[in-house]
Write a protein that holds these residues in place. Structure first.
Motif, PDB file in Angstrom:
ATOM      1  N   TYR A 158       0.825  -1.219   0.000  1.00  0.00           N
ATOM      2  CA  TYR A 158       0.000   0.000   0.000  1.00  0.00           C
ATOM      3  C   TYR A 158       0.860   1.272   0.000  1.00  0.00           C
ATOM      4  CZ  TYR A 158      -3.343   3.507   1.628  1.00  0.00           C
ATOM      5  OH  TYR A 158      -4.100   4.643   1.734  1.00  0.00           O
ATOM      6  N   PRO A 162       1.973   5.296  -4.151  1.00  0.00           N
ATOM      7  CA  PRO A 162       2.144   6.661  -4.679  1.00  0.00           C
ATOM      8  C   PRO A 162       3.458   6.850  -5.445  1.00  0.00           C
ATOM      9  CG  PRO A 162       1.271   6.737  -2.452  1.00  0.00           C
ATOM     10  CD  PRO A 162       1.633   5.304  -2.714  1.00  0.00           C
ATOM     11  N   ASN A 197      -6.920   9.269  -4.173  1.00  0.00           N
ATOM     12  CA  ASN A 197      -7.293   9.743  -2.835  1.00  0.00           C
ATOM     13  C   ASN A 197      -8.807   9.746  -2.620  1.00  0.00           C
ATOM     14  OD1 ASN A 197      -4.633  10.663  -1.711  1.00  0.00           O
ATOM     15  ND2 ASN A 197      -4.607  11.788  -3.657  1.00  0.00           N
ATOM     16  N   PRO A 198      -9.259   9.842  -1.355  1.00  0.00           N
ATOM     17  CA  PRO A 198     -10.694   9.976  -1.088  1.00  0.00           C
ATOM     18  C   PRO A 198     -11.246  11.158  -1.890  1.00  0.00           C
ATOM     19  CG  PRO A 198      -9.461   9.878   0.988  1.00  0.00           C
ATOM     20  CD  PRO A 198      -8.453   9.913  -0.120  1.00  0.00           C
ATOM     21  N   PHE A 206      -7.289  16.516  -0.155  1.00  0.00           N
ATOM     22  CA  PHE A 206      -6.930  15.192   0.386  1.00  0.00           C
ATOM     23  C   PHE A 206      -5.863  14.528  -0.461  1.00  0.00           C
ATOM     24  CE2 PHE A 206     -11.714  15.125   1.397  1.00  0.00           C
ATOM     25  CZ  PHE A 206     -11.535  15.818   2.578  1.00  0.00           C
ATOM     26  N   GLY A 207      -4.892  15.265  -0.975  1.00  0.00           N
ATOM     27  CA  GLY A 207      -3.818  14.656  -1.755  1.00  0.00           C
ATOM     28  C   GLY A 207      -3.732  15.264  -3.142  1.00  0.00           C
TER      29      GLY A 207
ATOM     30  N   HIS B 155     -10.877  11.181   6.385  1.00  0.00           N
ATOM     31  CA  HIS B 155     -10.508  12.015   5.239  1.00  0.00           C
ATOM     32  C   HIS B 155      -9.018  12.298   5.243  1.00  0.00           C
ATOM     33  CE1 HIS B 155     -14.935  13.055   4.959  1.00  0.00           C
ATOM     34  NE2 HIS B 155     -14.622  12.419   3.853  1.00  0.00           N
ATOM     35  N   VAL B 156      -8.258  11.237   4.980  1.00  0.00           N
ATOM     36  CA  VAL B 156      -6.800  11.313   5.004  1.00  0.00           C
ATOM     37  C   VAL B 156      -6.325  11.028   3.580  1.00  0.00           C
ATOM     38  CG1 VAL B 156      -4.750  10.184   5.939  1.00  0.00           C
ATOM     39  CG2 VAL B 156      -6.760  10.496   7.393  1.00  0.00           C
ATOM     40  N   PRO B 157      -5.370  11.833   3.055  1.00  0.00           N
ATOM     41  CA  PRO B 157      -4.833  11.509   1.730  1.00  0.00           C
ATOM     42  C   PRO B 157      -4.304  10.077   1.720  1.00  0.00           C
ATOM     43  CG  PRO B 157      -3.987  13.627   2.484  1.00  0.00           C
ATOM     44  CD  PRO B 157      -4.740  13.032   3.631  1.00  0.00           C
ATOM     45  N   TYR B 158      -4.409   9.410   0.565  1.00  0.00           N
ATOM     46  CA  TYR B 158      -3.959   8.011   0.452  1.00  0.00           C
ATOM     47  C   TYR B 158      -2.578   7.816   1.081  1.00  0.00           C
ATOM     48  CZ  TYR B 158      -2.493   3.611  -1.675  1.00  0.00           C
ATOM     49  OH  TYR B 158      -2.019   2.335  -1.858  1.00  0.00           O
ATOM     50  N   ALA B 159      -1.621   8.670   0.717  1.00  0.00           N
ATOM     51  CA  ALA B 159      -0.232   8.452   1.126  1.00  0.00           C
ATOM     52  C   ALA B 159      -0.026   8.610   2.626  1.00  0.00           C
ATOM     53  CB  ALA B 159       0.692   9.410   0.377  1.00  0.00           C
ATOM     54  N   VAL B 161      -2.143   7.567   4.997  1.00  0.00           N
ATOM     55  CA  VAL B 161      -2.849   6.555   5.789  1.00  0.00           C
ATOM     56  C   VAL B 161      -1.898   5.689   6.626  1.00  0.00           C
ATOM     57  CG1 VAL B 161      -4.246   4.435   5.616  1.00  0.00           C
ATOM     58  CG2 VAL B 161      -4.957   6.523   4.425  1.00  0.00           C
ATOM     59  N   PRO B 162      -0.803   5.157   6.037  1.00  0.00           N
ATOM     60  CA  PRO B 162       0.059   4.288   6.863  1.00  0.00           C
ATOM     61  C   PRO B 162       0.568   4.972   8.130  1.00  0.00           C
ATOM     62  CG  PRO B 162       0.600   4.042   4.545  1.00  0.00           C
ATOM     63  CD  PRO B 162      -0.365   5.196   4.629  1.00  0.00           C
ATOM     64  N   TYR B 253      -9.103   2.426   5.598  1.00  0.00           N
ATOM     65  CA  TYR B 253      -9.110   3.767   4.998  1.00  0.00           C
ATOM     66  C   TYR B 253     -10.416   3.976   4.224  1.00  0.00           C
ATOM     67  CZ  TYR B 253      -7.335   1.089   0.967  1.00  0.00           C
ATOM     68  OH  TYR B 253      -7.174   0.176  -0.047  1.00  0.00           O
ATOM     69  N   HIS B 254     -10.668   5.240   3.935  1.00  0.00           N
ATOM     70  CA  HIS B 254     -11.917   5.713   3.328  1.00  0.00           C
ATOM     71  C   HIS B 254     -12.433   4.825   2.208  1.00  0.00           C
ATOM     72  CE1 HIS B 254     -14.388   8.465   0.805  1.00  0.00           C
ATOM     73  NE2 HIS B 254     -14.679   9.069   1.946  1.00  0.00           N
TER      74      HIS B 254
END
Lengths: 319, 319
Positions: A158, A162, A197-198, A206-207, B155-159, B161-162, B253-254
């Motif tokens: 995961y 990016p 992203n969301p 959000f990215g 509502h967290v950007p994909y990158a 999340v970890p 995640y979202h």
């Protein structure tokens, strides 16, 4: 036109591949569509037929290419011998397709663990076939009736997605997917590309991968004449209305594409490798070591893999 | 036992919230279940009723809490005035529930853009309500008949999340979700926790968050007596068989939670805020500025939000 000849590998001898191959040979629907050729071990197939059926008829189209060690492989456990046998089948079947002795390749499941034990460095078929054919760019596509999803990144952790995503890579997947759709008979395919992203980033809130990586790929594809929408908010990109507006959806990462694909097409999904000089499909399941040689494995996805291989091969002949 | 009183906010005056509130008051199913109280602007509701119906009956249960500026807000555009009105309604309705004058809060959609124009720093209801009630830990849960999904990150950007995921945070979400399920009548809730990586990391091959962050939370929850499975491969965690084995699924995640939730429960999903000292639900859609005051907005999700609020409030009384 003669029926297409489909080279089918037996897969890992300890898994459900051998019994699925036997079942394929007994399916009237498969025999009507094509001439299947099983690349495997005749001795092992006979043993499996005795153990859990169905029978291997005399004169059945089996190309024996696995040597003697296949028949000794016990079911249910990954072994080095199993990995070697699986590889030998793939190499022989691939060679047949490359030399025009078969029109497409369908692969039964192999075991990553067995490959590793056999000293084979590839994590799966896709990477092995790309290497063996020298494919410069390739991608994984999942297909079922009315639903096509391809992945911009495949077996990537995961957190590394990016950095793995690139505008050029996404553009490749868009082009390869559009090409496959044309082979399948859609003259002007419409593609939808997901955001990462969301809410597809909601304007950068959000990215920013949408603006910096994905949108440039969408724009470049449009400039090359492709019909592409996106980047779309991922959580609505797979709803019925969105699916009606696209012939294929390009997902940015494994689970973004496979959560919805498996929900919509479980047990009838097919994996297609894009970018190879040959047509290759496979079922959407693994070796299922836990149920091997019990006669309970469902041949549904394997039969679908053959059907899609036939369709793609017919499209390749025309193109 | 008297019918529960449900405080319903009007939401952004430029969106579909006001007309949904009018419709709610006309729904026999809603009036049978509860006593709805609309927190909004009587003048605006009357204007909307004249514009696109249905009528606002004399003596309708409206608590006028938005001042004069609400009636002047034009539909379809986020404005500072709209943001202020939406906030005033939330504050008044929340106060009513906190003081026991209502049993639960249902919120019509607000606009993030309007809030920003009004100088309100919260991205949405969840964060605003958590702040106003001093909630130390909170989470977002999505509910529909037969399907409950909660999110470990929102509502967290994909990158990011970890880095945002933590064992303590996941444990909180597990506990809050189990508590909500008990209120809803499941005495011994079974929870399933998703992994983060493809195939849930496949033993570390595709990422290590499962071992380092998620599994410790699953184990800690089990030690506290919760029935929890996981981390599960995300792409099969939402298939029918997996859903039958769990009363709720915790997504990391979202989009991992909302891609499947929206596919399974579009237009009947409800958002529940966990961890507040009050019951709060909301519909699963936004302000829909583009169709505001056309009389075409569907009250389905808003009605579901009221139904779930009633169920959760009844569970809270008992507990």
């Amino acid at each position: 036109m003669s029926k297409p000849r489909i080279a089918v590998t037996m897969g890992d001898p300890a898994g459900i591949g051998p019994e699925l191959c036997l079942r394929l040979l007994h399916e009237p629907a498969v025999r009507m569509l094509c001439e299947p050729m099983i690349y495997g071990s005749a001795a092992l197939l006979e043993a499996v037929a005795r153990e859990c059926g169905p029978a291997l008829e005399p004169g059945a189209p089996v190309v024996d290419c696995a040597g003697d060690e296949a028949a000794a492989v016990a079911p249910g456990v990954p072994t080095a011998a199993g990995g070697r046998v699986a590889c030998a089948c793939i190499r022989a079947a691939l060679q047949a397709v490359l030399e025009g002795r078969a029109d497409a390749l369908v692969t039964a499941p192999i075991s990553k663990a067995a490959l590793r034990l056999a000293g084979v460095a590839f994590p799966g078929h896709t990477e092995m076939l790309a290497h063996l054919t020298g494919a410069r760019r390739y991608a994984m596509m999942f297909a079922a009736e009315g639903l096509v999803v391809s992945l911009a990144t495949i077996h990537v952790p995961y957190a590394r997605v990016p950095d793995t995503l690139s505008t050029a890579g996404i553009l490749d997947v868009i082009e390869l997917t559009a090409e496959a759709l044309r082979r399948l008979g859609t003259a002007s395919p419409r593609l939808a590309v997901c955001g990462l992203n969301p809410h597809a980033g909601e304007g950068g809130l959000f990215g920013r991968e949408e603006q910096e990586i994905i949108l440039p790929a969408v724009r470049a594809a449009r400039e090359r004449g492709f019909s592409v929408s996106g980047p779309l908010p991922p959580d609505t990109a797979f709803l019925p209305e969105a699916r009606r507006r696209a012939d294929a959806i390009v997902a940015m990462y494994h689970d973004q594409g496979l959560i919805p694909f498996k929900m919509l097409a479980f047990d009838r999904g097919v994996n297609v490798t894009l970018g190879l000089p040959i047509v290759r499909t496979s079922p959407d399941h693994g070796t299922a070591f836990d149920i091997a040689r019990q006669g309970s494995a469902s041949p549904g996805s394997m039969r679908e893999a053959v059907r899609w291989a036939v369709r793609l091969a017919a499209g390749s002949r025309k193109s």
